[in-house]
Design an enzyme around this catalytic site. Structure first.
Site, PDB file in Angstrom:
ATOM      1  N   TYR A   1     -14.078   5.268   5.074  1.00  0.00           N
ATOM      2  CA  TYR A   1     -13.349   6.504   5.381  1.00  0.00           C
ATOM      3  C   TYR A   1     -14.297   7.677   5.633  1.00  0.00           C
ATOM      4  O   TYR A   1     -13.972   8.584   6.382  1.00  0.00           O
ATOM      5  CB  TYR A   1     -12.429   6.893   4.215  1.00  0.00           C
ATOM      6  CG  TYR A   1     -11.041   6.315   4.273  1.00  0.00           C
ATOM      7  CD1 TYR A   1     -10.841   4.935   4.223  1.00  0.00           C
ATOM      8  CD2 TYR A   1      -9.928   7.144   4.358  1.00  0.00           C
ATOM      9  CE1 TYR A   1      -9.563   4.409   4.256  1.00  0.00           C
ATOM     10  CE2 TYR A   1      -8.646   6.615   4.391  1.00  0.00           C
ATOM     11  CZ  TYR A   1      -8.465   5.250   4.339  1.00  0.00           C
ATOM     12  OH  TYR A   1      -7.200   4.745   4.370  1.00  0.00           O
TER      13      TYR A   1
ATOM     14  N   LYS B   1     -14.967  -7.832  -1.065  1.00  0.00           N
ATOM     15  CA  LYS B   1     -15.183  -8.879  -0.057  1.00  0.00           C
ATOM     16  C   LYS B   1     -16.662  -9.258  -0.131  1.00  0.00           C
ATOM     17  O   LYS B   1     -17.411  -9.186   0.848  1.00  0.00           O
ATOM     18  CB  LYS B   1     -14.768  -8.345   1.330  1.00  0.00           C
ATOM     19  CG  LYS B   1     -14.740  -9.372   2.439  1.00  0.00           C
ATOM     20  CD  LYS B   1     -13.605 -10.382   2.353  1.00  0.00           C
ATOM     21  CE  LYS B   1     -13.760 -11.446   3.428  1.00  0.00           C
ATOM     22  NZ  LYS B   1     -12.791 -12.552   3.280  1.00  0.00           N
TER      23      LYS B   1
ATOM     24  N   ASP C   1      -8.752 -10.765   0.609  1.00  0.00           N
ATOM     25  CA  ASP C   1      -7.740 -11.576   1.306  1.00  0.00           C
ATOM     26  C   ASP C   1      -6.907 -12.362   0.295  1.00  0.00           C
ATOM     27  O   ASP C   1      -5.680 -12.431   0.382  1.00  0.00           O
ATOM     28  CB  ASP C   1      -8.393 -12.509   2.348  1.00  0.00           C
ATOM     29  CG  ASP C   1      -9.598 -13.278   1.823  1.00  0.00           C
ATOM     30  OD1 ASP C   1     -10.065 -13.003   0.702  1.00  0.00           O
ATOM     31  OD2 ASP C   1     -10.076 -14.177   2.547  1.00  0.00           O
TER      32      ASP C   1
ATOM     33  N   ASP D   1      -6.113   1.312   0.097  1.00  0.00           N
ATOM     34  CA  ASP D   1      -5.081   1.861   0.984  1.00  0.00           C
ATOM     35  C   ASP D   1      -4.105   0.751   1.363  1.00  0.00           C
ATOM     36  O   ASP D   1      -2.884   0.908   1.271  1.00  0.00           O
ATOM     37  CB  ASP D   1      -5.752   2.435   2.241  1.00  0.00           C
ATOM     38  CG  ASP D   1      -4.746   2.995   3.233  1.00  0.00           C
ATOM     39  OD1 ASP D   1      -3.804   3.682   2.789  1.00  0.00           O
ATOM     40  OD2 ASP D   1      -4.886   2.735   4.443  1.00  0.00           O
TER      41      ASP D   1
ATOM     42  N   ASP E   1      -0.027  -0.129  -0.313  1.00  0.00           N
ATOM     43  CA  ASP E   1       1.201  -0.230   0.494  1.00  0.00           C
ATOM     44  C   ASP E   1       1.876  -1.576   0.231  1.00  0.00           C
ATOM     45  O   ASP E   1       3.094  -1.668   0.096  1.00  0.00           O
ATOM     46  CB  ASP E   1       0.896  -0.125   1.998  1.00  0.00           C
ATOM     47  CG  ASP E   1       1.027   1.296   2.536  1.00  0.00           C
ATOM     48  OD1 ASP E   1       0.736   2.234   1.769  1.00  0.00           O
ATOM     49  OD2 ASP E   1       1.414   1.463   3.707  1.00  0.00           O
TER      50      ASP E   1
END
Ligand code: IPM
Ligand code: MG
Length: 359
Positions: free
Chosen positions: A144, A194, A226, A250, A254
């Site tokens: 970001y 990751k 994942d 983020d 959601d």
């Protein structure tokens, strides 16, 4: 009597409508604790509406108001009408900007499945019943904010690029927030990264593991992002606290919101190492339903509860708000997004009023 300064930043889209309901609820808290608690509200513009007036989505006056407040209460930013603006002037930039200005590096996003809403989720009730997850998202680093970034021509070919970068100290401080959060809950922390592919994640995992030595009571696990995305809907109850970087957080928050039935249910707290925090629903400005009085104000109202708890140390009043929300849901009232069979669909303002009555 304690007087708390609250900076109100309603923003764009449904932001103003839902913040109105949140303020209603805070005023009801004030009434309930008359003589003990008092709020001073001051409003400022942020996002597209600020751009319309000041030609910048994040005016200095808004930053100053926020910095001088005990807590910042934000609705949402963004509208399609600003899509053509250069990135620096887009409403989203204001949100990232204020997070950075206030050094709000720790974002707490609780996903709690209310029994009353089991039928509102797209997932099977037996999978989600009882799920209660706290996502601790790092908020001021990662891809970001990483430099260099841009769209350029490289070796004659156009390319867009961002830099996923975490400094050791950034990982260390979010790790402490996450472990402390786990200590107050079921003492289980899952760090999501990751590390099988990204160097940035390898450092993340190393530092999280290093910090874990200071919290021997917390059971730490690591999961690739994942797999975490899959496990969240396969068996969400395996999670207590999840800590992860900005971009993974983020996305996963959601996803976690859908366990609870709607994006309109998830509150959030963004904290720094001072007391001034920012409180906002995790959902966006939903310009498509703006001004229709149908948005779900519950995420915003629950964000007010988080404000009382984390910035103002008013735990009892925070619990009162949460209980009021639960009571209204129990009686079968729902905004459109969480309505199911045998429930009564109510508007944004009616939902706010009902919650106020329970207080
Ligand atoms: C969120 C939002 C923001 C983010 C956007 C609006 C910049 O999606 O708070 O989750 O990506 O952080
Ligand atoms: Mg998001």
């Amino acid at each position: 009597m304690a007087v708390y300064k609250i900076a109100l930043l309603p923003g764009d889209g449904v932001g103003p409508e839902i913040i109105d309901e949140g303020v209603k609820v805070l005023k009801a808290v004030e009434q309930k604790y008359k003589g003990e608690i008092s709020f001073e509200f001051e409003k400022a513009l942020i996002g597209g509406c600020a751009y319309d007036v000041y030609k910048t989505p994040l005016p200095q006056s808004t930053i100053d108001l926020a910095k001088n407040a005990d807590a910042v209460y934000l609705g949402a930013v963004g509208d399609w009408k600003y899509d053509a603006l250069p990135p620096e002037l887009r409403p989203e930039k204001a949100l990232l900007g204020i997070r950075k200005e206030l050094n709000l590096f720790a974002n707490l996003r609780p996903a709690i499945v209310f029994d009353e809403l089991l039928e509102s989720s797209t997932l099977k009730p037996e999978v989600i019943k009882g799920a209660d997850i706290m996502v601790v998202r790092e908020l001021t680093g990662d891809v970001y904010f990483g430099e260099p970034r841009g769209i350029d021509t490289i070796n004659g070919k156009r390319a867009g690029y961002n830099n996923m970068i975490y400094f050791e100290h950034e990982i260390e401080r979010i790790a402490h927030v996450a472990f402390k959060t786990a200590m107050k809950r079921n003492k289980k922390l899952c760090s999501v990264d990751k590390a099988n592919v990204l160097d940035c994640s390898r450092l993340w995992r190393e530092i999280i593991t290093y910090v874990s030595k200071q919290y021997p009571e917390v059971e730490l696990t690591h999961m690739y992002v994942d797999n975490a995305a899959m496990q969240l809907i396969r068996n969400p109850k395996q999670f207590d606290v999840i800590v992860t970087g900005n971009i993974f957080g983020d996305i996963l928050s959601d996803e976690a919101s859908m366990l609870t039935g709607s994006l309109g249910m998830l509150p959030s707290a963004s904290l720094s190492d001072t007391k001034t925090g920012m409180y906002e629903p995790i959902h966006g400005s939903a310009p498509d339903i703006k001004g229709q009085n149908i948005a779900n104000p519950i995420a915003t109202i629950l964000s007010a509860a988080m404000m009382l708890r984390y910035s103002l140390s008013l735990d009892k009043a925070a619990g009162d708000i949460e209980n009021a929300v639960r009571a209204v849901l129990k009686e079968g009232f729902r905004t459109k997004d969480i309505a199911s069979e045998n429930t009564v669909v109510t508007s944004t303002s009616k939902m706010g009023n009902l919650i106020v009555t329970k207080l």
